[in-house]
Design a protein around this motif. Structure first.
Motif, PDB file in Angstrom:
ATOM      1  N   LEU A 276       0.830  -1.212   0.000  1.00 55.07           N
ATOM      2  CA  LEU A 276       0.000   0.000   0.000  1.00 55.07           C
ATOM      3  C   LEU A 276       0.863   1.260   0.000  1.00 55.07           C
ATOM      4  N   PHE A 277       1.935   1.247   0.788  1.00 53.17           N
ATOM      5  CA  PHE A 277       2.839   2.402   0.796  1.00 53.17           C
ATOM      6  C   PHE A 277       3.502   2.569  -0.569  1.00 53.17           C
ATOM      7  N   ALA A 278       3.896   1.455  -1.183  1.00 48.96           N
ATOM      8  CA  ALA A 278       4.519   1.534  -2.506  1.00 48.96           C
ATOM      9  C   ALA A 278       3.537   2.094  -3.530  1.00 48.96           C
ATOM     10  N   PHE A 279       2.283   1.643  -3.470  1.00 48.78           N
ATOM     11  CA  PHE A 279       1.272   2.154  -4.399  1.00 48.78           C
ATOM     12  C   PHE A 279       1.044   3.651  -4.185  1.00 48.78           C
ATOM     13  N   ALA A 280       0.969   4.068  -2.913  1.00 44.48           N
ATOM     14  CA  ALA A 280       0.751   5.487  -2.624  1.00 44.48           C
ATOM     15  C   ALA A 280       1.881   6.333  -3.195  1.00 44.48           C
ATOM     16  N   ALA A 281       3.128   5.908  -2.973  1.00 43.05           N
ATOM     17  CA  ALA A 281       4.265   6.679  -3.481  1.00 43.05           C
ATOM     18  C   ALA A 281       4.299   6.674  -5.000  1.00 43.05           C
TER      19      ALA A 281
ATOM     20  N   ALA B 174       9.808   0.321   0.209  1.00 35.59           N
ATOM     21  CA  ALA B 174       8.671  -0.594   0.263  1.00 35.59           C
ATOM     22  C   ALA B 174       8.970  -1.897  -0.485  1.00 35.59           C
ATOM     23  N   LEU B 175       9.565  -1.796  -1.666  1.00 37.58           N
ATOM     24  CA  LEU B 175       9.908  -2.999  -2.431  1.00 37.58           C
ATOM     25  C   LEU B 175      10.921  -3.853  -1.675  1.00 37.58           C
TER      26      LEU B 175
END
Length: 497
Positions: free
Chosen positions: A67-72, A332-333
């Motif tokens: 979710l953090f990766a998607f947000a960024a 995140a990755l």
């Protein structure tokens, strides 16, 4: 008078620098303490009635990072400081309150719910602590601050008694919240910049060499090392408690001091070499453990895997120093690959404990580990990988220009055809003619040369982002460049026709 002001400014800057070091170190150390409390106080109790809850929480951690990766990548406005504060405090307190009674009562459903909430909170707190490291603009200082704080947490927790489940839940929540509170005065500015910027997806279109991609060797290496970390957590654990030792902290502290004092510029590669060496030694020691001290294999395995965990964070932070908007996707990755690796490694560790042929499992793991790194990483340099990340300007400056243009009554990107701008247009036309750009590629080229981003090009020509990326890729290939800044430098350095 001016000299006196300059003299006063030097101690202030030095004080702010050390405050950043100290805050980042304490925050990282507290997140390490929270992880220790979780592993020795909460998970062992859960293992008595629902062993799969540990794996569930690891999967939940990976999902939160997704979710953090998607947000960024696509919706950076979700990364605002206020949103993160609400998630961190709300989730940590809610999760702690649920787990406080649920773990002791062996309530499986409530434990699963509490794990979901506490995971969101602990991930938010961990991200804030790591983000504070990006305020340190020196790679060597980041490395020492990070590894020394991890070592200090290991040494401190080794002197503590094992907590009961309720004490562990309280300790885990308090450590996470304290880390978040200490880190946010420094990390908050980073989150504000991310939330107000263009999405990484759009920035990457014109600057592909400024990002690490999901299946980069850095992330695959994190997956392999985390398999070993998960194995060390599960293998030889007693009643679900991992075999931690204060010696791991001592080894890390000595290593951090040695690397910081060294003059090598390839710091990342030295950390990697240390990690590979100690993990290989730990696996060999595991094969002959009946004839040596029982805890030595775990000391070596944890030292190696913790050093690589630090290396991953260092890489994410240094990438963030070059391109702030690549920091969150990279972090995140990295953590997603690590969580997947821990799941695999823990499964292998439990299988090894349950098998009468444990030496066969360990020998196979050692052979795979050494072969994988010989084939994939013998000519790979982490330092060079970080060095090849191209720096880009802060996109918020482009937003400031756009705001000024809108206040002047002009649409973003509309440039008046003034005599001063005509040479620029002729230069772009001449470069495009020499590179044999198509008419559409020429239009994209000129917009990029003016500092416009992929979103503006999308809106101007009413095309998809993938189409814009394709045009940009072809432009870069024909011009022999790799980033928008190189394109701008090419135009500015080109002789006026």
């Amino acid at each position: 008078m001016e000299k006196a002001k300059r003299c006063e400014a030097v101690p202030s800057a030095l004080r702010a620098k050390w405050e950043t070091y100290l805050a980042a170190a304490i925050a990282i150390g507290l997140t390490g303490c929270a992880t220790w409390v979780l592993n020795v106080g909460v998970y062992p109790e859960m293992a008595r009635f629902a062993p799969w809850l540990r794996e569930l929480r690891t999967i939940a951690t990976a999902l939160v990072y997704v979710l953090f990766a998607f947000a960024a990548w696509a919706k950076p406005s979700f990364l605002s400081k206020n949103t993160l504060i609400a998630v961190a405090f709300g989730s940590t307190v809610s999760g702690g309150a649920i787990l406080f009674n649920a773990v002791a009562a062996h309530d499986v459903a409530s434990c699963a719910l509490g794990c979901a909430f506490s995971t969101a909170g602990s991930v938010s707190c961990s991200i804030a602590a790591i983000t504070a490291l990006t305020r340190i603009d020196d790679k060597r200082a980041i490395l020492f601050t990070l590894i020394a704080s991890m070592a200090a947490a290991s040494l401190a927790t080794s002197a503590l008694p094992l907590p009961d489940p309720r004490t562990a839940v309280i300790g885990m929540s308090l450590c996470s919240l304290a880390a978040f509170g200490i880190a946010m005065p420094f990390a908050g500015r980073v989150f504000d910049a991310l939330a107000q910027s263009e999405s990484a997806r759009v920035i990457e279109a014109a600057n592909p060499r400024s990002f690490l991609f999901p299946f980069h060797k850095v992330f695959l290496c994190a997956l392999l090392f985390s398999v070993v970390h998960g194995f060390a957590l599960a293998f030889g654990s007693k009643e679900g408690v991992p075999a931690y030792s204060f010696l791991t902290g001592l080894i890390l502290l000595v290593f951090a001091s040695a690397v910081y004092a060294s003059r090598t510029s390839a710091l990342e590669d030295r950390v990697f070499d240390f990690s590979v060496l100690f993990i290989a030694l730990g696996l060999v020691a595991s094969l002959i453990s009946p004839s040596i001290s029982e805890g030595l294999p775990h000391v070596l395995l944890f030292a190696g895997s913790e050093a690589f965990r630090a290396l991953g964070i260092i890489i994410a932070c240094v990438v963030g120093l070059r391109n702030l908007y690549s920091f969150m996707p990279a972090l995140a990755l990295l953590r997603i690959h690590q969580d997947v690796g821990v799941l695999i490694g823990a499964g292998i560790g439990h299988a090894t404990d349950a098998s009468s042929e444990s030496s066969l499992f360990i020998a196979a793991m050692l052979s795979f580990f050494l072969c994988a790194f010989w084939l994939m990483y013998r000519n790979f340099s982490f330092s060079d990988t970080v060095g090849e990340i191209l720096s880009i300007d802060d996109p918020t400056s482009a937003q400031d220009r756009a705001s000024q243009e809108r206040s002047d009554g002009r649409r973003e990107g509309d440039l008046e055809e003034t005599p001063e701008r005509r040479p620029f247009g002729r230069q772009c036309a001449r470069i495009g003619e020499q590179a044999k750009l198509t008419p559409r590629e020429q239009e994209v080229f000129e917009m990029l040369a003016q500092g416009r981003n992929a979103r503006y090009i999308m809106e101007c020509h009413t095309v998809s982002l993938n189409t814009v990326k394709s045009h940009i890729k072809h432009v870069y290939q024909k011009l022999g460049i790799h980033s928008q800044q190189e394109l701008i430098d090419l135009v500015q350095g080109h002789p006026t026709p």
